[in-house]
Design a protein around this motif. Sequence first.
Motif, PDB file in Angstrom:
ATOM      1  N   SER A 241       0.937  -1.098   0.080  1.00 17.22           N
ATOM      2  CA  SER A 241      -0.055   0.019  -0.092  1.00 17.22           C
ATOM      3  C   SER A 241       0.821   1.095  -0.048  1.00 17.22           C
ATOM      4  CB  SER A 241      -0.842  -0.043   1.338  1.00 17.22           C
ATOM      5  OG  SER A 241      -0.280  -0.110   2.369  1.00 17.22           O
ATOM      6  N   TYR A 319      -2.053  -0.819  -3.711  1.00 14.70           N
ATOM      7  CA  TYR A 319      -3.344  -0.268  -3.254  1.00 14.70           C
ATOM      8  C   TYR A 319      -2.846   1.180  -2.989  1.00 14.70           C
ATOM      9  CZ  TYR A 319      -5.257  -4.872  -2.914  1.00 14.70           C
ATOM     10  OH  TYR A 319      -5.621  -6.204  -3.555  1.00 14.70           O
ATOM     11  N   ASP A 321      -4.860   5.455  -2.529  1.00 13.92           N
ATOM     12  CA  ASP A 321      -6.171   6.315  -2.514  1.00 13.92           C
ATOM     13  C   ASP A 321      -6.568   6.984  -3.620  1.00 13.92           C
ATOM     14  OD1 ASP A 321      -4.606   8.510  -2.033  1.00 13.92           O
ATOM     15  OD2 ASP A 321      -4.951   8.569   0.120  1.00 13.92           O
ATOM     16  N   CYS A 341      -5.054  -1.075  -7.307  1.00 14.19           N
ATOM     17  CA  CYS A 341      -6.398  -1.069  -6.909  1.00 14.19           C
ATOM     18  C   CYS A 341      -6.608   0.033  -6.011  1.00 14.19           C
ATOM     19  CB  CYS A 341      -7.018  -2.305  -6.099  1.00 14.19           C
ATOM     20  SG  CYS A 341      -8.713  -2.254  -5.391  1.00 14.19           S
ATOM     21  N   GLY A 342      -7.490   1.112  -6.537  1.00 15.13           N
ATOM     22  CA  GLY A 342      -7.665   2.295  -5.534  1.00 15.13           C
ATOM     23  C   GLY A 342      -8.851   3.037  -5.773  1.00 15.13           C
ATOM     24  N   THR A 343      -9.240   3.854  -4.770  1.00  9.43           N
ATOM     25  CA  THR A 343     -10.436   4.732  -4.890  1.00  9.43           C
ATOM     26  C   THR A 343      -9.966   5.664  -5.859  1.00  9.43           C
ATOM     27  OG1 THR A 343      -9.865   6.023  -3.050  1.00  9.43           O
ATOM     28  CG2 THR A 343     -11.468   4.272  -2.817  1.00  9.43           C
ATOM     29  N   ILE A 387     -14.025   3.041  -7.407  1.00 10.06           N
ATOM     30  CA  ILE A 387     -12.807   2.582  -7.301  1.00 10.06           C
ATOM     31  C   ILE A 387     -12.258   1.853  -8.890  1.00 10.06           C
ATOM     32  CG2 ILE A 387     -13.966   0.374  -6.971  1.00 10.06           C
ATOM     33  CD1 ILE A 387     -11.668  -0.075  -4.716  1.00 10.06           C
ATOM     34  N   GLN A 389      -9.419  -0.570 -10.631  1.00  9.59           N
ATOM     35  CA  GLN A 389      -8.656  -1.527 -10.426  1.00  9.59           C
ATOM     36  C   GLN A 389      -8.327  -2.403 -11.681  1.00  9.59           C
ATOM     37  OE1 GLN A 389      -9.781  -5.140 -10.567  1.00  9.59           O
ATOM     38  NE2 GLN A 389     -11.926  -4.888 -11.022  1.00  9.59           N
ATOM     39  N   SER A 416     -13.584  -5.836  -5.283  1.00  8.40           N
ATOM     40  CA  SER A 416     -12.559  -4.666  -5.519  1.00  8.40           C
ATOM     41  C   SER A 416     -12.548  -3.986  -4.204  1.00  8.40           C
ATOM     42  CB  SER A 416     -12.439  -3.998  -6.726  1.00  8.40           C
ATOM     43  OG  SER A 416     -13.861  -3.472  -6.695  1.00  8.40           O
ATOM     44  N   TYR A 420      -9.892  -3.600  -1.389  1.00  8.06           N
ATOM     45  CA  TYR A 420      -9.102  -2.224  -0.902  1.00  8.06           C
ATOM     46  C   TYR A 420      -9.150  -2.132   0.480  1.00  8.06           C
ATOM     47  CZ  TYR A 420      -8.687   2.788  -0.850  1.00  8.06           C
ATOM     48  OH  TYR A 420      -8.394   4.084  -0.586  1.00  8.06           O
ATOM     49  N   MET A 424      -5.559  -1.685   2.107  1.00  4.88           N
ATOM     50  CA  MET A 424      -4.922  -0.200   2.172  1.00  4.88           C
ATOM     51  C   MET A 424      -4.401   0.186   3.323  1.00  4.88           C
ATOM     52  SD  MET A 424      -4.734   2.378   0.301  1.00  4.88           S
ATOM     53  CE  MET A 424      -4.086   3.911   0.802  1.00  4.88           C
TER      54      MET A 424
END
Length: 572
Positions: A241, A319, A321, A341-343, A387, A389, A416, A420, A424
């Motif tokens: 992360s 991961y 944000d 993967c992330g917002t 999100i 990914q 996902s 996360y 994260m």
Amino acid sequence: MADYFSSSDDDEEFLGFTVEEITEAEERNVRKQLEIANIDSDISISDISDSDSDIDSESEASSDDDQPLAEIARWSIHLRPINVKNFSGPNPGPLTLMDTTRKEIDFFHLLFTEDIYQTIAEQTNAYAERARILNPNRAWYPTNAEEIKAYLGAAIVMGVLPAPAQDMYWYKDKLFHPSCLEGKFSRTRFENIQRYFHVADTTTNPGRGNPGHDKLAHVRPIMEKLRENFLREYKPHREVSVDEAMIGYSGRLGFKQYVPLKPTKRGIKVWVRADPHNGYVNDFQVYTGRINNAPEKDLGSRVVLDLIRPIMNKGHHVYCDSFFTSPDLFLELLREDTYACGTVRANRKGLPKDIGQIKLKEQGKSITKQKGSMRVTVWRDKKNITILQTNSDGEATSVGRKQKDGNTTDVPCPESIKLYNQYMNGVDHADQLRSTYNTARKALKWWKYLFFFLFDVSVVNSYLLMRESTNHEIKTKGNKTRQRTQMEFRMQLAHQMLGGFTSKRKRQGEVQAPAEITQTHWPTIMPKKKTCKQCATKKIRSEPTSGCDKCNVNLCLKCFKPYHLEKFPELS
């Protein structure tokens, strides 16, 4: 395709193109675009669909060279499997195997190497010499590596046993006596080391605004050494992360940051890559603000690529944000066999234009679109969560949510989102471990807060190395394995760093010959008004400016002779 327009009477009436035929035509078109742009893309040919969201923007593009990487191909609601390669990195865990005879301090010295004590001692002595030219301090004498090691051990003790004021560690009142540090350091000596404490030579650093000026020159050599050791001594798990950490500081500083959503809102920002499985800090980068007062373009992407570069092409899952996430970044990582993967913010360039206008009213509902090996999902929790990914197919799962009546129900959730939430928290976990027994003391200099941040990270990382060492498991009376606590580690480390050290001088050994005494001990005016040493023994409060220059103590004129007769009986 010409067959469909032939005028043979035997053929059936033309009913239009099938979806497969349209898709095939679009595939050929995109293949030509990729050949023209000469871009090595991970987008599969079957990823093209008939989404209406980006058709206009694609047709308006005047040149393929002007198109960002994330705008190649189109977003579609038709989902296809994502090919995720197996993790090919080394086995996660400590690199150096320590045998059963190794102690806490040996793990610590894997990261905070012993030569650092000598470096700090040399720089502290050099700075003290320069500082004493302007402000003489007769109580100072040069320090050494052993004393610096003990000083840092005392800082660990103060972190485990915090006190409202530093003076309390030298209280004679045992009821309010946090520790026994007075047996290792006198208060004056400890404060003098604090006063002159330095870890790097800044005399050669060009002035502010000049070419080559280093904003982090006060800690740069030690910081880079620790960073290399962090990277070398622990191999990360598949999931990593990236996030920001804050070092609290409220003084004046050009690159001080304000992050309202963090527990520590003001201070020095540090970009961190940490292992979400245990909170080990693998890599970090101190943010020193804008360059030439101009904002840096794609700062988030640059930070992620800098921190991930040492572990690319191994199948890691990153991961991060919404500050860092963007389609172009994820595609660039994907080309290096690194998944993410992330917002994400709905207005990021390269996302479907209508992604921010999607309205979902019922909790658990979601909409997913795909482009190549990348998916964007809008999921409704208490509000819409977006999100992005590239590391999973996004299979449906569920999460527990408390309802208004107090009951907990399972709410449908894309995979996902669950991944996360699970991975994260690496940097937050590292922050929690570091701040539990913080060693930083109040200081005027900003770089001291940064140094003790690095020192605390070194302690936490070495604790995690020992906790995962197969030769250092702790067994209970029932022969069950229990986890070592950080407090246990810090307590043992402090004992080993302090050892049998004491900086207190034995005054009996300082007795001089009477002839020399009579020649050198004379009443004089002292630099500061302080308590009379002789009156204090009789519990009389007196603060004269006179004293003995040789003994470096303040004395009333009437106390000068009695004091010296007691200290030097040979004179009587």
